[in-house]
Structure formats: C-alpha cells, structure tokens
Design a protein around this motif. Structure first.
Motif, mmCIF file in Angstrom:
data_model
loop_
_atom_site.group_PDB
_atom_site.id
_atom_site.type_symbol
_atom_site.label_atom_id
_atom_site.label_comp_id
_atom_site.label_asym_id
_atom_site.label_seq_id
_atom_site.Cartn_x
_atom_site.Cartn_y
_atom_site.Cartn_z
ATOM 1 N N LEU A 13 0.829 -1.211 0.000
ATOM 2 C CA LEU A 13 0.000 0.000 0.000
ATOM 3 C C LEU A 13 0.863 1.261 0.000
ATOM 4 N N LEU A 14 1.974 1.226 0.745
ATOM 5 C CA LEU A 14 2.882 2.375 0.759
ATOM 6 C C LEU A 14 3.498 2.604 -0.618
ATOM 7 N N MET A 15 3.887 1.522 -1.286
ATOM 8 C CA MET A 15 4.482 1.638 -2.610
ATOM 9 C C MET A 15 3.466 2.121 -3.646
ATOM 10 N N LEU A 16 2.178 1.890 -3.377
ATOM 11 C CA LEU A 16 1.128 2.368 -4.285
ATOM 12 C C LEU A 16 0.786 3.835 -4.038
ATOM 13 N N GLY A 17 1.417 4.409 -3.027
ATOM 14 C CA GLY A 17 1.200 5.832 -2.752
ATOM 15 C C GLY A 17 0.070 6.117 -1.782
ATOM 16 N N ILE A 18 -0.443 5.098 -1.108
ATOM 17 C CA ILE A 18 -1.498 5.313 -0.111
ATOM 18 C C ILE A 18 -0.886 6.042 1.091
ATOM 19 N N PRO A 19 -1.546 7.075 1.632
ATOM 20 C CA PRO A 19 -1.022 7.757 2.825
ATOM 21 C C PRO A 19 -0.708 6.777 3.953
ATOM 22 N N VAL A 20 0.363 7.067 4.677
ATOM 23 C CA VAL A 20 0.898 6.127 5.661
ATOM 24 C C VAL A 20 -0.150 5.686 6.679
ATOM 25 N N ALA A 21 -0.882 6.635 7.252
ATOM 26 C CA ALA A 21 -1.862 6.308 8.296
ATOM 27 C C ALA A 21 -2.890 5.306 7.780
ATOM 28 N N PHE A 22 -3.372 5.521 6.547
ATOM 29 C CA PHE A 22 -4.396 4.646 5.977
ATOM 30 C C PHE A 22 -3.801 3.306 5.530
ATOM 31 N N ALA A 23 -2.541 3.317 5.124
ATOM 32 C CA ALA A 23 -1.885 2.066 4.722
ATOM 33 C C ALA A 23 -1.772 1.115 5.908
ATOM 34 N N MET A 286 -2.610 11.110 13.130
ATOM 35 C CA MET A 286 -3.286 10.157 12.241
ATOM 36 C C MET A 286 -2.415 8.923 12.034
ATOM 37 N N ILE A 287 -1.119 9.149 11.861
ATOM 38 C CA ILE A 287 -0.187 8.022 11.733
ATOM 39 C C ILE A 287 -0.189 7.207 13.015
ATOM 40 N N LEU A 288 -0.272 7.898 14.153
ATOM 41 C CA LEU A 288 -0.300 7.217 15.448
ATOM 42 C C LEU A 288 -1.516 6.303 15.557
ATOM 43 N N ILE A 289 -2.666 6.763 15.094
ATOM 44 C CA ILE A 289 -3.881 5.941 15.149
ATOM 45 C C ILE A 289 -3.741 4.714 14.244
ATOM 46 N N GLY A 290 -3.233 4.945 13.003
ATOM 47 C CA GLY A 290 -3.020 3.815 12.098
ATOM 48 C C GLY A 290 -2.011 2.825 12.652
ATOM 49 N N ALA A 291 -0.944 3.344 13.242
ATOM 50 C CA ALA A 291 0.091 2.470 13.812
ATOM 51 C C ALA A 291 -0.427 1.699 15.018
#
Length: 430
Positions: A13-23, A286-291
């Motif tokens: 997902l990261l390589m596809l360009g999806i924002p980190v938090a959502f990936a 947002m990254i914190l929530i995804g992580a």
C-alpha cells in the motif's frame, strides 16, 4: 503468518502511494479479517488504546515545539544568523559549509523543524556556495545533513515521541542526546575541513572587503535571539524548573516575544504558524492511530510473542539483537518516515529490550541516531525532497544523492561509537 501478512500488505500500500496512516490501518483491518483467531472484534479495544495515548502529557509538547519552529522560520531570525555566520567563516577553506553545520546545530537546538531548516538554508546559502565555486555535491550534502540535526539535538520531536512510546523520561533523553549530537556536528566539521584541505577547489575560501571585526559583531548579535530561546527551553528542563511539555510552552511564547522584539510579528505570521502546526500535528496523530491499529492486530495475533521468543530464546544474544535491530531500522529508513518506524517497530522491540535487560535510555539514543539517517537515505529521504524542491535546477538529483553519502556514513560511525562506548549517553544524565 498474520504478522508477515501485515507487513507485506502495508508495504504494498505504501508503494502504491497510499497515505501512511491509511496504509497501516487498512493492513491491520485486512489481516484481522482473514485471521479467525483475531477477527474484527479486536478493534473494540482501539478506542481505549487511542484514549490512553491522548492522555499522555508528554505528547502535548509536539505541537508546541512545531509552532515555535514555524514562528522562528518566518521571523527572519534564522536567516540573519545564517548570513552573518556565513560571512564569519567564509575566509576559511570550507568555511561556508562549516557555517551551515553550525547554523544547523543552532537551529536544531532552537526549532527542530527539519523542513524549515533545509528549505531556508537551501534558498539562502546554496546559490552563494555555488557562485563561489563550491562543489554541488558538497554544498547539497552539507545542507541536507545539517538540516536533519534537529532530529537528534534537543528539543527534538523524535526524542519526544520515542520517550512517549518507550515510557522514558524525555528530560533524560534530551540530556543524553547532547553528546551524540555534538559528536555528529564535530564529525561533520572535521569531514568538511579534511575535504577542503585535500581538494581546495571544491570548497574555496571566500574573500570579503568588510572589516572582520564588524562581521564578528554582526555574528554575535545574530546569536542573541536563538541563544535566549535555547536557554529558555533547554535550560528550564535541565535545571529542573519545567517538564519538556512546560518548556515547549515557554518556547512557543518566547518565539512570539522575540518576533515582536525583531518587529516581524503580525497576524499573518501567527495564522501561518498555527495552520501549519495543525497540519503537521494532525498528520503525526493520524499516523499514530493507524500504527496503533497495526500494533494491536500484530500483538493479538501472537506475532509479538514469536518475535520476543526468537530473540531471547533462539538467539539469546543481546548484541546480535541490537545489530539486527539497527540494520532493520536503517533499511526501513530508505522507505518509511521516522514517525512510522517509531510507532510500528519500537513497540515490538520494547518487550525484547526488557527481557535482555538492555538500558532503555541507551537503546533509545541508538534508535534516534539511526532514525536521523531516514531523512537522508534515498529515495524517500524527506530532507532530500525539501532540498531538491527548494533548489530546483540548481542541483541535479544525482549530485544530491552522491553528496549525501559521506554524511550518512558519519551518522553510521556515530552509531557505532555509541554502541561501543555506551557510557557517553550517561555523561550528562544524573
């Protein structure tokens, strides 16, 4: 197996360009869905995890230090300092490069905002360096590397987040980071002096018609404002007068007072700093929530226990664990940002650190030095993006990538110094 799927899906997902938090959040949902032992019900625990994180008093320092950095960026204080110190060291071979390292260190101790530091030094110093015959590789490398010093030298956002995640005193982390920060700065300067001595044509001395005594006075005047701010922020922490969060508030107010004193404060400046602070803080959390979602599924699947067992029972050697950890974090730095690494990888490592009885303060500083390189390593080093964006056609990407290699090597050398001489971390920590 679930842990492997988590990382594979997140990477794709990261390589596809999806924002980190959502990936990270999407990979957690996918892994929980396909693993019957975890299931989507596990996310019922997520609000409690997030609420617990948001109650962390230390994390309040993050937006305050970011705000302070943006106020200083737009108040012209940093620009005046860069210009005057550049003139001060200009007559020395490699003097402009040395000035940039020193200004980068001072900016790190007073703002800690990498993007602002790199862009400002690129816009002001890069054309001057190129016009006076500096090698594009040396010029771009020293600017990109010096701009990242704010990730190690306190007050550092990296150290604040590391302290919160590892449950270590941020004040102690700040004290412990001073010696490693000075080592990096010293090695940068030594490298510039050596390369300027061996190849004077790539870092020539710059002659000036101004009286040197006048240049010295201008440089000293330009240092007054950042010195006051450093004393207010770090002095209040080290003297025990304030916690890091309280000192961040002091720094935010202090930066406004200084901008008023220098007659650069206005409502537009306040609006700009506030909006940019909200943007970056929102991104971090947002990254914190995804992580947190990622870590929740990882641990509930039992993958965390397997990792701990692998290192503590199958390998049972703490130095092998440290070596593997540092290599993995270094490689991850090529692809993901320090925030994702801190929120995803570090929670996995904490039980192993505790099991081995490793000094958490020392280990945190090793990670901090390692994470600093993530801003410099291509292809996704943020410092490289900032510099290239600000420089435009003045610098070729190839020169930028080659020019940064010696400075990445210096950071690796610093990491090895701290591994072999761990007492350096505790010299200033009581």
């Amino acid at each position: 197996m679930t842990g492997i799927i988590l990382f594979i899906v997140a990477f794709i997902l990261l390589m596809l360009g999806i924002p980190v938090a959502f990936a990270f959040g999407a990979s957690a949902i996918f892994a929980a869905f396909i693993d019957p032992n975890v299931g989507l019900d596990v996310f019922g625990l997520l609000p409690y995890r997030i609420y617990g994180i948001m109650q962390n008093f230390t994390l309040m320092a993050v937006p305050l230090f970011i705000f302070m950095g943006f106020i200083l960026e737009k108040s012209k204080i940093a620009e005046n300092m860069l210009e005057s110190i550049g003139k001060l060291f200009g007559p020395i071979r490699g003097g402009l490069a040395i000035a940039i390292v020193l200004v980068g260190a001072i900016l790190a101790a007073s703002t800690g905002i990498v993007g602002a530091s790199v862009v400002m030094m690129t816009i002001i110093s890069l054309p001057v360096m190129l016009r006076h015959g500096y090698s594009p590789r040396l010029a771009s490398g020293v600017i990109a590397a010096s701009g990242t010093l704010g990730q190690l030298i306190p007050p550092s956002i990296v150290l604040i987040i590391l302290g919160a995640v590892m449950q270590i005193s941020v004040g102690d982390l700040f004290k412990a980071a001073i010696i490693p920060g000075l080592i990096v700065v010293g090695l940068y300067i030594i490298y510039v002096l050596i390369i300027a001595f061996l190849k004077p044509e790539i870092a020539p001395a710059i002659k000036t018609d101004e009286k040197y005594s006048k240049i010295v006075i201008q440089a000293l005047k330009s240092l007054i404002a950042p010195t006051i701010l450093i004393i207010m922020v770090l002095g209040s922490i080290f003297a025990g007068f304030a916690t890091p969060t309280e000192s961040a508030a002091i720094g935010a107010i202090g930066s406004i007072i200084l901008s008023v004193f220098y007659r650069t404060f206005n409502l537009e400046l306040l609006r700009y700093a506030s909006v940019e602070t909200v943007k970056i803080t929102a991104m971090i959390f947002m990254i914190l929530i995804g992580a947190t979602s990622f870590s929740l599924v990882f641990n509930e699947s039992g993958a965390g226990d397997l990792v701990t067992q692998f290192f503590t029972q199958d390998i049972s050697n703490q130095y092998v664990f440290i070596a593997i950890t540092m290599v993995v974090i270094f490689i991850l730095g090529f692809f993901v940002d320090f925030i994702e690494i801190t929120f995803i990888v570090i929670p996995i490592l904490i039980p192993i650190v505790q099991e081995f009885g490793i000094d958490p303060l020392w280990f945190a500083l090793l990670i901090a030095v390692n994470l600093q390189t993530s801003f410099l390593t291509p292809p996704f080093g943020f410092s490289l993006f900032y510099l290239k964006g600000a420089a435009g056609d003045k610098i070729q990407t190839k020169d930028l990538y080659i020019g940064i290699i010696p400075f990445i090597s210096i950071q690796v050398i610093t990491l090895l110094i701290l591994i072999f001489y761990p007492h350096l971390v505790h010299l200033l920590v009581k």
